[in-house]
Design a protein around this motif. Structure first.
Motif, PDB file in Angstrom:
ATOM      1  N   ASN A  74       0.845  -1.181   0.000  1.00  0.00           N
ATOM      2  CA  ASN A  74       0.000   0.000   0.000  1.00  0.00           C
ATOM      3  C   ASN A  74       0.885   1.237   0.000  1.00  0.00           C
ATOM      4  OD1 ASN A  74      -2.341   1.544   0.140  1.00  0.00           O
ATOM      5  ND2 ASN A  74      -2.318   1.571   2.354  1.00  0.00           N
ATOM      6  N   TYR A  75       0.549   2.194  -0.820  1.00  0.00           N
ATOM      7  CA  TYR A  75       1.290   3.438  -0.906  1.00  0.00           C
ATOM      8  C   TYR A  75       0.771   4.368   0.179  1.00  0.00           C
ATOM      9  CZ  TYR A  75       3.740   7.084  -3.596  1.00  0.00           C
ATOM     10  OH  TYR A  75       4.598   8.055  -4.026  1.00  0.00           O
ATOM     11  N   PRO A  76       1.600   4.788   1.114  1.00  0.00           N
ATOM     12  CA  PRO A  76       1.106   5.545   2.265  1.00  0.00           C
ATOM     13  C   PRO A  76       0.899   7.035   1.992  1.00  0.00           C
ATOM     14  CG  PRO A  76       3.444   5.232   2.475  1.00  0.00           C
ATOM     15  CD  PRO A  76       3.023   4.500   1.220  1.00  0.00           C
ATOM     16  N   PHE A  77       0.329   7.354   0.842  1.00  0.00           N
ATOM     17  CA  PHE A  77       0.055   8.745   0.505  1.00  0.00           C
ATOM     18  C   PHE A  77      -1.276   8.842  -0.217  1.00  0.00           C
ATOM     19  CE2 PHE A  77       4.686   8.510   0.569  1.00  0.00           C
ATOM     20  CZ  PHE A  77       4.995   9.564   1.412  1.00  0.00           C
ATOM     21  N   MET A  78      -1.882  10.012  -0.133  1.00  0.00           N
ATOM     22  CA  MET A  78      -3.052  10.343  -0.931  1.00  0.00           C
ATOM     23  C   MET A  78      -2.717  11.656  -1.640  1.00  0.00           C
ATOM     24  SD  MET A  78      -6.993  11.072   0.215  1.00  0.00           S
ATOM     25  CE  MET A  78      -6.583  12.534   1.138  1.00  0.00           C
ATOM     26  N   HIS A  79      -2.931  11.691  -2.927  1.00  0.00           N
ATOM     27  CA  HIS A  79      -2.587  12.871  -3.716  1.00  0.00           C
ATOM     28  C   HIS A  79      -3.839  13.664  -4.052  1.00  0.00           C
ATOM     29  CE1 HIS A  79       0.917  10.315  -4.175  1.00  0.00           C
ATOM     30  NE2 HIS A  79       1.586  11.423  -4.364  1.00  0.00           N
ATOM     31  N   VAL A  80      -3.734  14.961  -3.902  1.00  0.00           N
ATOM     32  CA  VAL A  80      -4.838  15.876  -4.193  1.00  0.00           C
ATOM     33  C   VAL A  80      -4.341  16.899  -5.206  1.00  0.00           C
ATOM     34  CG1 VAL A  80      -6.401  17.602  -3.232  1.00  0.00           C
ATOM     35  CG2 VAL A  80      -5.800  15.574  -1.890  1.00  0.00           C
ATOM     36  N   ILE A  81      -5.116  17.118  -6.244  1.00  0.00           N
ATOM     37  CA  ILE A  81      -4.783  18.077  -7.292  1.00  0.00           C
ATOM     38  C   ILE A  81      -5.640  19.323  -7.072  1.00  0.00           C
ATOM     39  CG2 ILE A  81      -4.622  18.474  -9.769  1.00  0.00           C
ATOM     40  CD1 ILE A  81      -3.018  16.041  -8.969  1.00  0.00           C
ATOM     41  N   ALA A  82      -5.008  20.501  -7.052  1.00  0.00           N
ATOM     42  CA  ALA A  82      -5.757  21.736  -6.786  1.00  0.00           C
ATOM     43  C   ALA A  82      -5.168  22.907  -7.566  1.00  0.00           C
ATOM     44  CB  ALA A  82      -5.725  22.044  -5.298  1.00  0.00           C
TER      45      ALA A  82
END
Length: 106
Positions: A74-82
């Protein structure tokens, strides 16, 4: 179709492409990155530069291995585009910027 409507549709497609990148990245769907990037794409990040779709896939796969310290796949990040900014520069070209924010989830 009205020129302004076409421009708005083009802008939305670009925004969606950026969001698709985040979904593929966070879902560990690195093999699908050719839906986002062209063969000769260049990705520049704080740790370096990846040139070409294969280098991008290799680099992202390596990041998964590097950051999966507990080996839970599991990749321990969440990416948000803004803060999308897009400028249509021609009939088949555009330039743009956005923020890619990484939230650590581990």
């Amino acid at each position: 179709m009205n020129e302004q409507i076409i421009k708005l549709l083009d802008l939305e497609q670009i925004r969606n492409l950026r969001t698709l990148y985040a979904h593929h990245l966070d879902g560990n769907e690195i093999d699908l990155m050719d839906q986002v990037f062209s063969q000769d794409a260049i990705v520049e990040v704080t740790v370096g530069k990846m040139e070409g779709i294969q280098a991008i896939k290799d680099g992202l796969n390596e990041a998964y291995r590097l950051y999966d310290k507990d080996n839970i796949k599991n990749y321990p990040f969440m990416h948000v585009i803004a803060n999308h900014w897009v400028n249509i520069t021609g009939p088949d070209t555009a330039e743009g910027k956005c923020y890619l924010m990484d939230f650590e989830t581990a």
